[in-house]
Design an enzyme around this catalytic site. Sequence first.
Site, short mmCIF file in Angstrom:
data_model
loop_
_atom_site.label_atom_id
_atom_site.label_comp_id
_atom_site.label_asym_id
_atom_site.label_seq_id
_atom_site.Cartn_x
_atom_site.Cartn_y
_atom_site.Cartn_z
N CYS A 36 -86.62 52.99 -52.48
CA CYS A 36 -86.44 52.91 -53.94
C CYS A 36 -84.96 52.93 -54.28
O CYS A 36 -84.56 52.52 -55.35
CB CYS A 36 -87.20 54.01 -54.66
N GLU B 144 -91.49 59.82 -59.19
CA GLU B 144 -90.32 59.17 -58.59
C GLU B 144 -90.73 57.74 -58.28
O GLU B 144 -91.59 57.53 -57.42
CB GLU B 144 -89.94 59.93 -57.30
C1 UN1 Z 1 -86.94 56.61 -51.40
O1 UN1 Z 1 -86.72 55.46 -51.05
O2 UN1 Z 1 -87.97 56.89 -52.05
O3 UN1 Z 1 -81.20 58.10 -50.47
C2 UN1 Z 1 -86.10 57.77 -51.04
C3 UN1 Z 1 -81.97 57.53 -49.71
C4 UN1 Z 1 -82.96 58.35 -48.94
C5 UN1 Z 1 -84.20 58.60 -49.74
C6 UN1 Z 1 -84.84 57.41 -50.33
N1 UN1 Z 1 -82.35 59.60 -48.57
O4 UN1 Z 1 -81.97 56.33 -49.58
#
Ligand code: UN1
Length: 495
Positions: free
Chosen positions: A283, A249
């Site tokens: 992310c 990921e």
């Molecule tokens: C991440 O930044 O790796 O949807 C995950 C979202 C969060 C998870 C982010 N529930 O922004």
Amino acid sequence: MPKTFRNFIAGRWVAPTTRAYFENRNPANTRDLIGRFPDSGAADVNAAVASATEGFRKWSRVPAPARGDILKRVGDLLVRDKELIARQMTREMGKVLAETRGDVQEGIDTAYYAASEGRRLFGHTVPSELTAKWAMSYRRPIGVAGLITPFNFPLAIPTWKMFPALLCGNSVVIKPSEDVPHTVHMLVELLLEAGLPPEAIQLVHGAKAAGQRLVEHPGVPVISFTGSTATGAAIGAECGRLHKRLSLEMGGKNAMIVMDDADLDLALDGILWGAFGTTGQRCTATSRLLLHRKIHDRFLRRLAEAAEKLVMGDGRKAGSQVGPLIHEAARDKVERYVAIGKQEGLELVTGGRRPRSPRLRNGWFYQPTIFAGAKPKSRLAQEEIFGPVLTVLRFGSFEEAVRINNGVRYGLSSSLYTRNVNLAFRAMRDLDNGITYVNAPTIGAEAHLPFGGVKETGNGHREGGWEVYHFYSETKVCYADYSGTLQRAQIDNYD
Ligand code: UN1
């Protein structure tokens, strides 16, 4: 005296064989030393894997519903300690308390989902093509799962990996990010309190050396990694060579598209949260804003004014809306990109420097920053910055916005603001991402739905929801022929 923390290996809290430690400091105030954590090496990982191999033998024999019961208790303990964990998490990670509470809540939701999966974990029973023959599939655990987790969701992301891995009957060796080791330390304490057999969980703190050994160790058949695309590529090459199952990921360059018919007040709230929540360190963060030319200037003005009002500060203080970046290197990277934006001739609309307030002097703060006038190929519109920097692009038609959205190497999340239901459905079809939001920003995935992206964001697996349970289990097919004769599949039934 700051506390010295230990690894959890073979059922005991132990010092690293390296005798080396790193410091964990509060990014909002680097004078605040949280503790020293083991900078572990290969020998520590080897010991953890050896014990986890034993742990796997025992834990995999515990019935899945009973494994689920333990995860249910973990969820209850997270509820009990939510506030305490959230405060400690803000102290080591920097994001504001409302967000760290949300981070713990994601862990709670993931625990309860895992608990319920203990009574499902479905296989299939299907008719055989032969008479008096039984055919079915079921899901078996795999072995020791090696988990490497990032800094931005110090609790939620470890739980996304750990809980389904454990529920499926695997044992776990986790190496959390060296920027946020304390949160996983607390999580492991709760797992033990909930009654998890100690050998089923091993915690090895450290940096690259520990992570690399985990990836290379022949006793670890499953690896799950969340982090940068560059590190993920190296892990992918190694796991390919060793034939390991791997979930990656990685990066994102997520866009929000605002059409000319959108509810602009709603879009404004959405972009502030999507771009500057978690100081842009998700992310899923909204790092590109695509504005229809008819609303571009008007919306940009309002956005700049609103961004300037965001209050930076220590996330544990009431009123703080934007915390610091995680460390100096992260702020350096943001500053490099701001310089690139200026060099490429983009218009700096707001931000673009460190805050001047003496109150923020000891933290890695940076102003929420907006660049406009970017072209789809501008570096600020292509590369992941992982900070509070938003790049604005102008478009003239929905088709053009889709092309811009899709014209990057990443494919995690996307968002469309419109009142046109047909466009909403076209976006769900045409935006090349693992997640598309309509009238909501690019962040905020829910724990019971599959999470992940296409292209260089991932390698085809999903976390969360029902899909992650396939990643952490192996499908086995069983046939039982009770006819008492030799029945030859594909031959005897059709001859
Ligand atoms: C991440 O930044 O790796 O949807 C995950 C979202 C969060 C998870 C982010 N529930 O922004």
